[in-house]
Design an enzyme around this catalytic site. Structure first.
Site, short mmCIF file in Angstrom:
data_model
loop_
_atom_site.label_atom_id
_atom_site.label_comp_id
_atom_site.label_asym_id
_atom_site.label_seq_id
_atom_site.Cartn_x
_atom_site.Cartn_y
_atom_site.Cartn_z
N THR A 82 62.43 -7.44 25.66
CA THR A 82 61.09 -8.00 25.52
C THR A 82 60.47 -8.10 26.90
O THR A 82 61.10 -7.82 27.92
CB THR A 82 61.09 -9.36 24.81
N VAL A 178 61.70 -19.49 23.27
CA VAL A 178 60.59 -18.87 22.56
C VAL A 178 59.45 -18.57 23.53
O VAL A 178 59.17 -19.34 24.45
CB VAL A 178 60.09 -19.79 21.41
N CYS A 195 61.46 -5.79 21.12
CA CYS A 195 62.55 -6.34 20.31
C CYS A 195 63.30 -5.25 19.55
O CYS A 195 63.94 -5.51 18.52
CB CYS A 195 62.03 -7.40 19.35
#
Length: 236
Positions: A82, A178, A195
């Site tokens: 990511t 997150v 991802c």
């Protein structure tokens, strides 16, 4: 020593570290987790990272299409590659799951719930996609619609990913966390399969027409995370 002998724990302590390099934060999270004991207070770390690609433990090199001038850093979190960069809200919950009486699956569910509830405050309908952790929006109507209707050959057709999750659990204690895209340069996402999903579109609140300051979004996300991840007042 049994947790039954411990006094009730307070809500997690919030720490805002500002913009710091990913490698520095990664090392600090790991050191904090390795050193903590049964009575160590939980913490939430709010950060923003300079541009960086991070690769999960099972990450495949082929998902990095062309990093260019952005470093790729190997991490010990779950998931694939990511991107982190300015304008993205990142919260790393450093919590002991034993205090909450939950396991990893429930922990992930609560992280996602906190993101969904944060997006709701801005009128955006975020939702989960089975088997693909993170939060997504319907690009055709992000304020009212969830999954596009009708048969779908591509499970991500019409969807945009607005938040990513990646966690590590060591001795029942979590780190990593997150990231929620607020107002950022999204071009680096085109250099990877986000991802691990080829062609997956990545969006931020600004792309959806929502004007918000990252600090405001971060405060709201931390508020929701504290609701979901604070030990009950009666917890031992």
């Amino acid at each position: 020593m049994s947790t039954a002998t411990l006094a009730p724990f307070p809500p997690p302590l919030l720490r805002d570290w500002g913009r710091v390099p990913y490698e520095q934060t990664f090392a600090a999270m790991r050191a904090f987790t390795e050193a903590r004991g049964l009575d160590t207070p939980d913490e939430f770390w709010q950060v923003e990272h300079p541009p960086v690609f991070t690769q999960g433990v099972a990450g495949k090199p082929e998902h990095v299409l062309g990093a260019g001038d952005i470093a790729v850093v190997q991490s010990n979190r779950g998931g694939q590659v990511t991107y982190h960069g300015p304008g993205q809200v990142i919260v790393y919950p450093l919590v002991d799951l034993r205090r909450l009486g939950i396991f990893v699956k429930e922990y992930v569910f609560r992280l996602e719930a906190a993101v969904i509830q944060t997006l709701e405050r801005f009128g955006v309908l975020g939702f989960r996609v089975s088997g693909a952790p993170g939060i997504y929006v319907n690009l055709a109507d992000p304020f009212n619609a969830a999954l596009p209707a009708g048969p779908r050959l591509d499970e991500f057709a019409g969807l945009g990913k607005i938040a990513a999750l990646g966690i590590k659990v060591s001795q029942h204690c979590t780190y990593h966390g997150v990231s929620l895209n607020v107002a950022m340069d999204l071009e680096p996402f085109q250099r990877i399969n986000p991802c691990g999903y080829a062609g997956l579109q990545t969006v931020d609140l600004a792309t959806l027409g929502v004007r918000a300051e990252p600090a405001e979004v971060s405060a709201l996300l931390c508020e929701r995370l504290r609701q979901h991840l604070s030990p009950p007042a009666s917890a031992p």
